[in-house]
Design a protein around this motif. Structure first.
Motif, short mmCIF file in Angstrom:
data_model
loop_
_atom_site.label_atom_id
_atom_site.label_comp_id
_atom_site.label_asym_id
_atom_site.label_seq_id
_atom_site.Cartn_x
_atom_site.Cartn_y
_atom_site.Cartn_z
N GLY A 125 0.76 -1.24 0.00
CA GLY A 125 0.00 0.00 0.00
C GLY A 125 0.79 1.28 0.00
O GLY A 125 0.30 2.30 -0.46
N GLU A 126 2.01 1.28 0.52
CA GLU A 126 2.75 2.53 0.60
C GLU A 126 4.13 2.38 -0.02
O GLU A 126 4.90 1.49 0.34
N PHE A 127 4.44 3.27 -0.96
CA PHE A 127 5.75 3.27 -1.59
C PHE A 127 6.80 3.76 -0.59
O PHE A 127 6.57 4.72 0.14
N ARG A 128 7.94 3.08 -0.55
CA ARG A 128 9.03 3.46 0.35
C ARG A 128 10.29 3.78 -0.47
O ARG A 128 10.66 3.03 -1.36
N TYR A 129 10.93 4.88 -0.13
CA TYR A 129 12.17 5.29 -0.80
C TYR A 129 13.35 4.64 -0.10
O TYR A 129 13.39 4.57 1.12
N ASP A 130 14.31 4.18 -0.89
CA ASP A 130 15.49 3.59 -0.27
C ASP A 130 16.78 4.32 -0.64
O ASP A 130 17.86 3.94 -0.21
N GLY A 131 16.68 5.36 -1.47
CA GLY A 131 17.86 6.14 -1.83
C GLY A 131 18.80 5.42 -2.79
O GLY A 131 19.92 5.87 -3.01
N ARG A 132 18.34 4.28 -3.36
CA ARG A 132 19.18 3.54 -4.31
C ARG A 132 18.51 3.37 -5.68
O ARG A 132 19.17 3.00 -6.64
N HIS A 133 17.20 3.59 -5.74
CA HIS A 133 16.45 3.39 -6.97
C HIS A 133 16.02 4.72 -7.57
O HIS A 133 15.88 5.72 -6.87
N GLY A 134 15.79 4.70 -8.87
CA GLY A 134 15.24 5.85 -9.58
C GLY A 134 14.15 5.37 -10.52
O GLY A 134 14.02 4.18 -10.80
N TRP A 135 13.37 6.32 -11.01
CA TRP A 135 12.25 5.99 -11.90
C TRP A 135 12.63 6.16 -13.37
O TRP A 135 13.21 7.18 -13.76
N LEU A 136 12.24 5.17 -14.16
CA LEU A 136 12.37 5.22 -15.61
C LEU A 136 10.97 5.10 -16.20
O LEU A 136 10.20 4.21 -15.82
N ARG A 137 10.64 6.00 -17.09
CA ARG A 137 9.35 5.94 -17.78
C ARG A 137 9.58 5.49 -19.22
O ARG A 137 10.44 6.04 -19.92
N VAL A 138 8.82 4.51 -19.64
CA VAL A 138 8.86 4.05 -21.03
C VAL A 138 7.51 4.35 -21.65
O VAL A 138 6.49 3.77 -21.27
N ARG A 139 7.50 5.28 -22.59
CA ARG A 139 6.30 5.54 -23.38
C ARG A 139 6.46 4.73 -24.65
O ARG A 139 7.29 5.05 -25.50
N PRO A 140 5.67 3.67 -24.78
CA PRO A 140 5.88 2.76 -25.91
C PRO A 140 5.70 3.44 -27.27
O PRO A 140 4.77 4.20 -27.47
N GLU A 141 6.63 3.14 -28.15
CA GLU A 141 6.52 3.56 -29.55
C GLU A 141 5.89 2.45 -30.37
O GLU A 141 5.33 2.70 -31.43
N LYS A 142 6.00 1.23 -29.86
CA LYS A 142 5.42 0.06 -30.52
C LYS A 142 5.01 -0.93 -29.44
O LYS A 142 5.75 -1.17 -28.49
N ILE A 143 3.80 -1.49 -29.61
CA ILE A 143 3.31 -2.54 -28.72
C ILE A 143 2.83 -3.70 -29.56
O ILE A 143 2.06 -3.51 -30.50
N ALA A 144 3.28 -4.89 -29.23
CA ALA A 144 2.79 -6.12 -29.86
C ALA A 144 2.32 -7.04 -28.74
O ALA A 144 2.96 -7.12 -27.69
N SER A 145 1.20 -7.71 -28.96
CA SER A 145 0.67 -8.60 -27.93
C SER A 145 0.23 -9.91 -28.55
O SER A 145 0.01 -10.00 -29.76
N TRP A 146 0.12 -10.92 -27.69
CA TRP A 146 -0.35 -12.22 -28.15
C TRP A 146 -1.10 -12.92 -27.04
O TRP A 146 -0.75 -12.81 -25.87
N ASP A 147 -2.15 -13.59 -27.41
CA ASP A 147 -2.94 -14.43 -26.52
C ASP A 147 -3.35 -15.63 -27.34
O ASP A 147 -4.33 -15.59 -28.09
N PHE A 148 -2.59 -16.72 -27.23
CA PHE A 148 -2.83 -17.90 -28.05
C PHE A 148 -4.14 -18.60 -27.69
O PHE A 148 -4.64 -19.42 -28.46
N GLY A 149 -4.74 -18.25 -26.54
CA GLY A 149 -6.05 -18.79 -26.19
C GLY A 149 -7.12 -18.35 -27.18
O GLY A 149 -8.13 -19.03 -27.34
N LYS A 150 -6.88 -17.25 -27.88
CA LYS A 150 -7.84 -16.77 -28.87
C LYS A 150 -7.93 -17.72 -30.07
O LYS A 150 -8.93 -17.71 -30.79
N LEU A 151 -6.90 -18.54 -30.27
CA LEU A 151 -6.95 -19.50 -31.38
C LEU A 151 -8.04 -20.55 -31.16
O LEU A 151 -8.68 -21.00 -32.10
#
Length: 155
Positions: A125-151
């Motif tokens: 429930g609560e985010f904790r800072y540890d002073g060792r991690h940083g945030w990276l944001r990835v805004r996708p330029e391409k997304i591909a997905s698969w769900d073989f159950g749809k077959l």
């Protein structure tokens, strides 16, 4: 963002994709190493509906790779030995550092949502800072997905 050109019969809908990304605990991150070879690592993540957020050690090979070359590919998948249960998503784009690195908790509106999501998903429930991690944001330029159950649903 470019759309999926192949495999559309097994592609997830936007709603399926969002639900899948919110439910999965682990992703595999591929970066370009110093020699030009790929470097792959597993990592926790959150999805806010438009971007994938990675909370990464700032003294890691992954972080060093992304400082040098921000190109990134991320796989989130599940399934197993049963072919019709295989599901997954690949996101490609560039990673950007958001906020202080390492993160010590200076107020930043841009990180309110990912830190809340991360805290709920992984930290009881609560985010904790540890002073060792940083945030990276990835805004996708391409997304591909698969769900073989749809077959098995096709007539």
């Amino acid at each position: 963002m470019s759309g999926q050109r192949r495999g559309t019969a097994i592609a997830m809908t936007e709603g399926e994709r969002d639900a899948f990304l919110r439910s999965q605990p682990l992703c595999r991150v591929a970066t370009v190493g110093p020699s030009g070879r790929p470097h792959t690592s597993a990592l926790w993540f959150v999805w806010d509906g438009t971007a994938l957020w990675l909370n990464s050690l700032t003294r890691s090979q992954r972080w060093a790779d992304l400082e040098r070359d921000p190109r990134i590919s991320v796989i989130v998948d599940d399934g197993g030995a049963d072919f019709l249960r295989l599901r997954g998503i690949e996101l490609q784009g560039s990673a950007e550092v958001v906020g202080e690195a390492p993160r010590k908790g200076a107020p930043l509106d841009e990180l309110t949502v990912p830190e809340r999501l991360f805290g709920e998903k992984y930290m009881g429930g609560e985010f904790r800072y540890d002073g060792r991690h940083g945030w990276l944001r990835v805004r996708p330029e391409k997304i591909a997905s698969w769900d073989f159950g749809k077959l098995s649903q096709r007539t």
